[in-house]
Write an enzyme that holds these catalytic residues in place. Structure first.
Site, PDB file in Angstrom:
ATOM      1  N   GLU A 330     -10.831  -1.387   4.122  1.00 33.85           N
ATOM      2  CA  GLU A 330     -11.418  -1.066   5.422  1.00 33.85           C
ATOM      3  C   GLU A 330     -12.921  -1.300   5.407  1.00 33.85           C
ATOM      4  O   GLU A 330     -13.507  -1.645   6.435  1.00 33.85           O
ATOM      5  CB  GLU A 330     -11.106   0.382   5.802  1.00 33.85           C
ATOM      6  CG  GLU A 330     -11.352   0.688   7.274  1.00 33.85           C
ATOM      7  CD  GLU A 330     -10.821   2.048   7.685  1.00 33.85           C
ATOM      8  OE1 GLU A 330      -9.907   2.087   8.530  1.00 33.85           O
ATOM      9  OE2 GLU A 330     -11.323   3.062   7.156  1.00 33.85           O
ATOM     10  N   HIS A 359       7.237  -2.330 -15.621  1.00 31.27           N
ATOM     11  CA  HIS A 359       8.644  -2.660 -15.384  1.00 31.27           C
ATOM     12  C   HIS A 359       8.856  -3.115 -13.940  1.00 31.27           C
ATOM     13  O   HIS A 359       9.977  -3.096 -13.438  1.00 31.27           O
ATOM     14  CB  HIS A 359       9.521  -1.455 -15.703  1.00 31.27           C
ATOM     15  CG  HIS A 359       9.368  -0.984 -17.117  1.00 31.27           C
ATOM     16  ND1 HIS A 359      10.082  -1.524 -18.159  1.00 31.27           N
ATOM     17  CD2 HIS A 359       8.553  -0.044 -17.662  1.00 31.27           C
ATOM     18  CE1 HIS A 359       9.733  -0.933 -19.292  1.00 31.27           C
ATOM     19  NE2 HIS A 359       8.803  -0.029 -19.018  1.00 31.27           N
ATOM     20  N   LYS A 461      -6.287   0.195  17.883  1.00 33.75           N
ATOM     21  CA  LYS A 461      -6.133   1.390  18.717  1.00 33.75           C
ATOM     22  C   LYS A 461      -6.090   1.019  20.197  1.00 33.75           C
ATOM     23  O   LYS A 461      -5.281   1.552  20.965  1.00 33.75           O
ATOM     24  CB  LYS A 461      -7.291   2.355  18.457  1.00 33.75           C
ATOM     25  CG  LYS A 461      -7.267   3.032  17.094  1.00 33.75           C
ATOM     26  CD  LYS A 461      -8.477   3.948  16.936  1.00 33.75           C
ATOM     27  CE  LYS A 461      -8.486   4.626  15.583  1.00 33.75           C
ATOM     28  NZ  LYS A 461      -9.687   5.485  15.403  1.00 33.75           N
TER      29      LYS A 461
END
Length: 532
Positions: A330, A359, A461
């Protein structure tokens, strides 16, 4: 500034680089080793002039300069752990007073002095926050809470109805003794507001008393602060306007969770302050954050061409990679630089924990596309209650797996750096966070971007708000019960797109909202939608 160039095959040169490029803080017991990054002396010499400017810019930021011109605000998270750096005595006192209030409130809730409205001790905390207001607290809880200490935490960090339902079901029978903390800097962010209303509805239905169980963390005089004052909430804590969400963990956003789990928040702040002092030094070779930022820059060609893979070899730091994901991406993921030129900067971050990741995706790190650098994090001290059995000590294996993975990557010519801590506690977590915060700030200066705004988030937004507005109008069109296609609805509205309208209708018909669909879902244009 002389040290050998990187060599994957020469162990003597690797050792010499390790000796020359290791940084150590004696009091914190923290090491940084960048010797396995492909950084050479000439790279650091070339970056030195820009790093000198970065040091000066960070000094101005700490002194109170406007560091976020988009919002005309200061960036003061460094003041939170060293209040005397704040640019006024009033602000210094305010910061110190907030720390005292948070510590006292947390202590009194944990020991039962502050009780729920029914007269019983609080049993749980429901924390409502999005982005940094959720990730920071989650990191504090995972990293620092010990079994049986403080209150159990539950999170609304999304607006997923299923997730909310699961959290509330887990609080069944204890909602009237649950402390509910809502975090929203402006008080107008939709996600925490929606979570708060759902929590209030369920809590009151269970016989709880909202005002006596609700706590707000927000800016003074925000919408949320005004609501909390009007309704007489249990407590309000200040979220300063000069603190961004991704750097808010040393504010009430991180300190309050720490206090509610019995953590010494002053130790946490002390560690951050000590690392701030170490990374304030205007000397590239002696400043660990500068060494990190320079390594990132060289590795990615100054354009973020390599991902950062975070591999902490401790379960307590499992959330840290997600925390860094927000802090780094960000802050640094920007389309424009400060000159207004299109640069598309950024560093992608991912990771989980070792040795689990060995793994999983470490196979690709060693043998696949070479587009990353790894950041190993190790803690030397093991707990005493896990003994050596039949000559086998889990901590030895964990250390062996870390060293083995590091060596395997080096043999393949893959880059890595390692942060080591003698032990892990609140002070070291504070130091670790502060180290990355400063490295991000310095890197932002090196590539000339504003690391303290987030225009892409704001764009998202606004787009979401537009979709919700469109949904309301789509529902109004269909209120007459007439079946229509997405295209017919778009024409009737004179707005939107067929695709966005189709998505809205697919969502509405997937829930019991009174909407139905006819047609072949594999042929979206053929679908017709109606209500009733």
């Amino acid at each position: 500034m002389s040290f050998p160039d990187f060599s994957a095959s020469d162990a003597h040169i690797q050792w010499q680089r390790f000796c020359d490029l290791s940084w150590y803080h004696d009091d914190l017991g923290v090491w940084l080793d960048i010797s396995r990054m492909h950084v050479n002396a000439s790279d650091l010499q070339q970056l030195q002039p820009r790093m000198d400017k970065a040091f000066a810019a960070m000094q101005e930021l700490e002194a109170g300069a406007i560091a976020n011109p988009d919002e005309q605000r200061q960036v003061g998270h460094y003041w939170l752990r060293t209040p005397e750096l704040a640019p006024s005595s009033e602000l210094q006192q305010h910061i110190s007073r907030e720390i005292d209030l948070i510590a006292a409130f947390g202590r009194d809730v944990v020991n039962g002095t502050i009780k729920a409205p029914n007269g019983e001790a609080f049993t749980d905390v429901l924390w409502i926050g999005i982005g940094g207001s959720g990730l920071g607290p989650a990191l504090m809880i995972k990293a620092l809470q010990n079994p049986g200490e403080g209150l159990p935490f539950h999170f609304f960090d999304n607006v997923d109805p299923n997730g909310m339902s699961n959290v509330l079901a887990g609080l069944e029978g204890r909602l009237d003794r649950t402390l509910v903390v809502t975090v929203s800097k402006s008080g107008g962010t939709p996600e925490p507001h929606l979570g708060m209303e759902q929590a209030r509805h369920r809590l009151e239905a269970a016989g709880g008393q909202w005002a006596g169980q609700a706590v707000a963390v927000t800016m003074l005089d925000s919408k949320l602060d005004q609501q909390a004052q009007k309704e007489g909430w249990l407590k309000r804590f200040d979220m300063f306007d000069w603190v961004g969400g991704r750097t808010s963990i040393t504010s009430a956003v991180g300190l309050l969770p720490g206090a509610l789990i019995g953590c010494d928040i002053r130790d946490f702040l002390s560690g951050a302050s000590q690392m701030d002092a170490a990374t304030r030094m205007a000397d590239l070779r002696r400043n660990p954050a500068a060494l990190m930022a320079a390594s990132w820059h060289v590795a990615g060609g100054g354009r973020g061409q390599r991902d950062m893979v975070v591999l902490p070899y401790r379960d307590r730091l499992e959330v840290f990679s997600r925390y860094l994901q927000q802090l780094v991406m960000e802050s640094l993921g920007k389309r424009l630089d400060r000159n207004g030129d299109v640069v598309h900067q950024g560093i992608a971050v991912y990771g989980n924990k070792g040795s689990t990741d060995q793994h999983a995706y470490v196979q690709q790190l060693r043998d696949g596309v070479d587009n990353f650098f790894a950041t190993f994090i190790e803690v030397l001290e093991d707990v005493s209650d896990i003994p050596t059995i039949s000559g086998e000590c889990p901590g030895d294996f964990l250390d062996g797996f870390l060293q083995g993975t590091r060596s395997a990557l080096t043999e393949s010519g893959r880059q890595s750096m390692t942060i080591s801590m003698r032990c892990f506690d609140a002070r070291r977590l504070g130091a670790l966070i502060a180290l990355f915060e400063r490295a991000v700030g310095l890197y932002g200066e090196l590539v000339n971007i504003n690391a303290y705004h987030q225009p892409g988030v704001e764009a998202g937004k606004k787009a979401a708000a537009a979709i919700l507005n469109l949904q309301g109008r789509v529902e109004a069109i269909l209120a007459d019960g007439v079946a229509r296609s997405a295209d017919e609805i778009r024409l009737a509205l004179g707005d939107g797109t067929d695709e966005s309208i189709f998505w809205i209708l697919r969502h509405l018909t997937g829930n019991q909202r009174g909407f139905s669909a006819q047609g072949d879902w594999s042929q979206p244009a053929s679908m017709r939608f109606s209500k009733g």
